[in-house]
Design an enzyme around this catalytic site. Sequence first.
Site, short mmCIF file in Angstrom:
data_model
loop_
_atom_site.label_atom_id
_atom_site.label_comp_id
_atom_site.label_asym_id
_atom_site.label_seq_id
_atom_site.Cartn_x
_atom_site.Cartn_y
_atom_site.Cartn_z
N GLU A 1 48.95 62.76 31.82
CA GLU A 1 48.19 64.01 31.93
C GLU A 1 47.83 64.58 30.57
O GLU A 1 48.50 64.33 29.56
CB GLU A 1 48.99 65.04 32.74
CG GLU A 1 49.21 64.62 34.18
CD GLU A 1 49.96 65.65 35.01
OE1 GLU A 1 49.54 65.92 36.14
OE2 GLU A 1 50.98 66.17 34.51
N CYS B 1 53.47 74.34 28.99
CA CYS B 1 54.41 73.59 28.16
C CYS B 1 55.59 73.09 28.97
O CYS B 1 56.26 73.85 29.67
CB CYS B 1 54.89 74.50 27.03
SG CYS B 1 56.07 73.73 25.92
#
Length: 353
Positions: free
Chosen positions: A89, A345
């Site tokens: 990703e 994150c």
Amino acid sequence: MKPSVYDFTLKELSQLLKPSFRAKQLYLWLYAKYKTSFKDMQNNFSKDFIASLEQEFVLRTIEITHVSHSVDGSKKYLFKSLKDNHTFEAVFLKMKDKKIDEETNAILEGEKYTVCVSCQIGCQVGCSFCFTQKGGFVRNLKASEIIQQALLIKEDNNLPIEKALNIVFMGMGEPLNNLDEVCKAIEIFNTGMQISPKRITISTSGVADKIPILAEKNLGVQLAISLHAVDDKTRSSLIPLNKKYNIECVLNEVKKWPLEQRKRVMFEYLLIKNLNDSLNCAKKLLKLLNGIKSKVNLILFNPHEGSKFERPSLESARMFADFLNSKGLLCTIRESKALDIEAACGQLREKKL
């Protein structure tokens, strides 16, 4: 499988292609015109030369299989390798950008774009707060696979060729554990996509013996250190690599990092509720970074499935940041983007198709 043409620097192609000026022409087709077939390059390439390119190289080696859209305008891209079908990703981030017109002093509002790229499928570091590590480590990404993330995302969003991107190596994987391919990708970002090294950030969990190797390459990129704790016991529980390269070891190498005037090393600090978010931790962090030209980027923990950690309040993050700023240590709080699509994150991972 034939190598991807995106795996070659301009210098390498100049040595491979005859006459050598063909390399610059090919780079223009690839990075300024987004051509995905050698046959589309017939304007200044002969049929014989195109045939030789087709014999030696392939073009695209990854493809977009899914795009998740966030309410804040961010997008998460799921890529698939056409070689082995493994997935990884990357994230496209939109940020508001304000500039001052030098002639009128008017404030001009626009957008700036950042691509958070992956450099590995999975990760070997095994950070306990990160979802990527749950799938284990599969393999390193080639420079071509790193480059194509940015190319395909720029193309998918219809961004003008001349629109500059910011590149952050903060996706899946530890960049310093794939240093050769990461450095090659940075060179191609610069000479191919015309992305200045000043717009590129490499974030590392602290592979201390690779930091001087990266420094010697003198790439001019921004260095970011994932610190996340102020003592070795806590950091080792979050980042097992700390048992090999403890805080003192990492900071000793950071102190040698070549910095241009007005530049600072970025320290990323993940705030986790009741673990490392106290004012006492802020005081210890201030002491740790004393003497290092640095700035701190606070990240509020982003929850994911199966995690034992909790996200702290924004109020506690502000208190942490305010203390550091009041003592002269530049500190910002990173705005969490794309939380609703699990693209913030520590939330990226390989997915089974």
